[in-house]
Design a protein around this motif. Structure first.
Motif, PDB file in Angstrom:
ATOM      1  N   GLU A 173       0.843  -1.191   0.000  1.00 25.74           N
ATOM      2  CA  GLU A 173       0.000   0.000   0.000  1.00 25.74           C
ATOM      3  C   GLU A 173       0.881   1.245   0.000  1.00 25.74           C
ATOM      4  N   LYS A 174       0.622   2.173  -0.931  1.00 20.49           N
ATOM      5  CA  LYS A 174       1.460   3.362  -1.050  1.00 20.49           C
ATOM      6  C   LYS A 174       1.271   4.342   0.105  1.00 20.49           C
ATOM      7  N   GLY A 213       3.199   2.341   3.054  1.00 19.57           N
ATOM      8  CA  GLY A 213       4.204   3.325   2.686  1.00 19.57           C
ATOM      9  C   GLY A 213       5.138   2.843   1.601  1.00 19.57           C
ATOM     10  N   VAL A 214       4.668   1.891   0.802  1.00 19.47           N
ATOM     11  CA  VAL A 214       5.494   1.317  -0.266  1.00 19.47           C
ATOM     12  C   VAL A 214       4.824   1.576  -1.614  1.00 19.47           C
ATOM     13  N   LEU A 215       5.503   2.301  -2.472  1.00 19.26           N
ATOM     14  CA  LEU A 215       4.986   2.620  -3.801  1.00 19.26           C
ATOM     15  C   LEU A 215       5.519   1.603  -4.805  1.00 19.26           C
ATOM     16  N   VAL A 216       4.614   0.985  -5.533  1.00 17.66           N
ATOM     17  CA  VAL A 216       5.018   0.052  -6.580  1.00 17.66           C
ATOM     18  C   VAL A 216       5.001   0.806  -7.900  1.00 17.66           C
ATOM     19  N   GLY A 217       6.152   0.948  -8.514  1.00 16.27           N
ATOM     20  CA  GLY A 217       6.226   1.670  -9.779  1.00 16.27           C
ATOM     21  C   GLY A 217       6.819   3.049  -9.617  1.00 16.27           C
ATOM     22  N   LYS A 218       6.286   3.989 -10.410  1.00 18.92           N
ATOM     23  CA  LYS A 218       6.843   5.335 -10.462  1.00 18.92           C
ATOM     24  C   LYS A 218       6.022   6.302  -9.613  1.00 18.92           C
ATOM     25  N   ASP A 219       6.533   7.522  -9.499  1.00 16.18           N
ATOM     26  CA  ASP A 219       5.808   8.558  -8.756  1.00 16.18           C
ATOM     27  C   ASP A 219       4.453   8.822  -9.388  1.00 16.18           C
ATOM     28  N   PHE A 220       3.504   9.204  -8.553  1.00 16.32           N
ATOM     29  CA  PHE A 220       2.142   9.447  -9.015  1.00 16.32           C
ATOM     30  C   PHE A 220       1.938  10.921  -9.357  1.00 16.32           C
ATOM     31  N   PRO A 221       0.955  11.210 -10.206  1.00 18.10           N
ATOM     32  CA  PRO A 221       0.656  12.606 -10.539  1.00 18.10           C
ATOM     33  C   PRO A 221       0.151  13.373  -9.327  1.00 18.10           C
ATOM     34  N   ALA A 222       0.182  14.688  -9.407  1.00 13.80           N
ATOM     35  CA  ALA A 222      -0.335  15.542  -8.341  1.00 13.80           C
ATOM     36  C   ALA A 222      -1.831  15.312  -8.179  1.00 13.80           C
TER      37      ALA A 222
END
Length: 487
Positions: A173-174, A213-222
């Motif tokens: 979960e991000k 607190g773990v993001l899978v992939g790239k940064d997300f848009p605003a």
């Protein structure tokens, strides 16, 4: 049924709730479940209709007549088991589901439908109160590992089903807490977050590992909530796990491309709502978006817009106005025309009852302000002809707006996740995967499945649970050659 004539003898009873002016002072739930006598009476209204359309009206196919009969006869533990046989999280749906089952109720053709949602709410709350909801760990481990990306209702349902089948499941979960849009998309006054915490605890007892607190992939848009502190690559998941389920929510909001959109004080609903949930959880939010003392305009007439209304009122907004682009629906549906399907009719939420000016057939033309801050919204009346929107001549007007919240729905899942896995998409930007035939819920990417909003787009919590359960069965069959999990 328990009482064959109950539907003729008893009237539908709404759940009790705290008065609007009182509940606006806090963020706690304000709807109380039925008491034992009330639940028995309401369950008695379920008629022996022969064909339970409610069962098909419900996306998870709840066995509604059966647990109504069990409630009427005082067999609450059996009612809970029957409810859980089709729905992993009835405490969520019993609170926030719009209840398409009730729209399909046969009794609803001639009288008020059976209060199915209130009975479901009663059953699960009694289950927690009596300690009947406990971990159900698998007797035997399969040795297979599954990664679930996203801890919303689809991800949670898939994870629980697969853990009970004996697989080692890790949920990524991000955000800083599990729950996805249940946690940060729904206000606490509609869904107490302790309900999520107790389910997470149950699932941990079943062997599910949660990595927040773990993001899978790239940064997300605003505009999309993301409190990740670390990242994991899709390649790592595909290498370390035997299967991967991507089950994130439809978080890409629909924007408003009008002059003045760049002014300060104009925010997506999902920038506004999660902040208050974090504050309620005891976190400190820097520069929190506040509606206190402001003229708030909410653009969008759906559930998210309603949540913005309720939260703004609790902030202490000076005035709240909600605009909807579509015409005002009729107060009563045409039952002979639409039953047993979901009807179009005017719906007044609990947040609307707390104070809100609503207006329909309104389009925003531009936003204006000074010193870079929004001060007013310029709108116009529209009419619909042959499915096309037209501006009504000389209908332009303006409203004071210190805070504008955009709640016009969500256009797709977060695209960087799909990009990172190399998943093919449909025309709406959702992960391409079928729900029937061979390879259900399987994407084109190796070992990668998709479920919930990630596959079907913005939808209801109950649809996400359905997809999570069905996807879990397909993953189990993919890993083991066959599956005993229900579909």
């Amino acid at each position: 049924m328990g009482k064959a004539t109950g539907f003729m003898e008893y009237q539908r009873l709404q759940e009790a709730s705290e008065a609007p002016q009182s509940r606006k002072k806090h963020y706690k739930e304000f709807v109380m479940h039925l008491d034992d006598a009330q639940a028995k009476t309401q369950a008695a209204r379920c008629m022996d209709c022969g064909i339970p359309f409610c069962n098909n009206g419900c996306p998870v196919n709840n066995i509604i007549p059966d647990w109504n009969d069990l409630v009427y006869n005082g067999k609450l533990r059996e009612a809970l088991d029957t409810l859980h046989s089709t729905n992993n999280f009835p405490e969520f749906t019993g609170r926030i589901c719009p209840a398409p089952c009730e729209a399909a109720c046969t009794l609803g053709i001639i009288k008020d439908a059976v209060g199915i949602k209130s009975i479901e709410h009663y059953i699960i709350d009694k289950g927690w109160e009596n300690g009947w909801v406990t971990p159900q760990p698998a007797a035997v481990s399969t040795g297979k590992k599954v990664a679930v990306v996203g801890s919303g209702p689809a991800g949670l349902a898939a994870a629980q089903q697969l853990a009970r089948a004996g697989h080692a499941v890790t949920v990524f979960e991000k955000n800083d807490r599990a729950g996805g849009l249940l946690r940060y998309g729904i206000p606490d006054f509609k869904l107490d977050k302790n309900l999520i915490d107790q389910r997470v605890k149950q699932m941990e007892g079943e062997g599910v590992v949660f990595r927040t607190g773990v993001l899978v992939g790239k940064d997300f848009p605003a505009g999309i909530t993301n409190w990740a502190k670390e990242t994991v690559s899709p390649e790592t998941l595909q290498k370390e796990f035997d299967a991967v389920i991507i089950a994130g929510g439809a978080e890409t909001p629909r924007d408003l491309p009008v002059p003045g959109r760049e002014l300060k004080g104009v925010h997506f609903a999902m920038e506004f709502l999660p902040q208050q949930n974090k504050v309620n959880a005891g976190d400190k939010v820097k520069d929190q978006i506040s509606a206190a003392g402001k003229h708030v305009v909410v653009i969008g007439g759906g559930d998210t817009g309603s949540d913005c209304v309720g939260t703004s009122n609790r902030h202490g907004a000076k005035a709240v106005t909600q605009f909807e682009l579509l015409p005002q629906p009729p107060e009563q549906e045409n039952k002979p025309l639409v039953w047993p399907y979901w009807p179009t009719k005017l719906r007044t939420s609990s947040s609307h009852e707390e104070g809100c000016e609503r207006d329909w057939s309104v389009a925003t033309k531009r936003l204006e302000g000074s010193k870079g801050k929004v001060e007013k919204l310029i709108a116009c009346r529209v009419e619909w002809k042959d499915g096309r929107m037209q501006e009504v001549p000389d209908s332009e007007f303006e409203v004071k707006a210190d805070l504008v919240l955009l709640a016009m729905g969500f256009v797709s899942p977060v695209q960087p996740v799909l990009d990172a896995f190399g998943v093919d998409r449909d025309a709406r930007g959702n992960a391409r995967a079928t729900t029937d035939g061979a390879g259900c819920y399987k994407t084109n990417a190796d070992k990668v499945f998709a479920a919930g909003d990630m596959r079907r787009g913005q939808s209801l919590v109950v649809w996400a649970i359905r997809e999570g359960r069905q996807c879990a069965r397909e993953v189990d069959a993919f890993l083991m050659g066959e599956s005993v999990l229900p579909r």
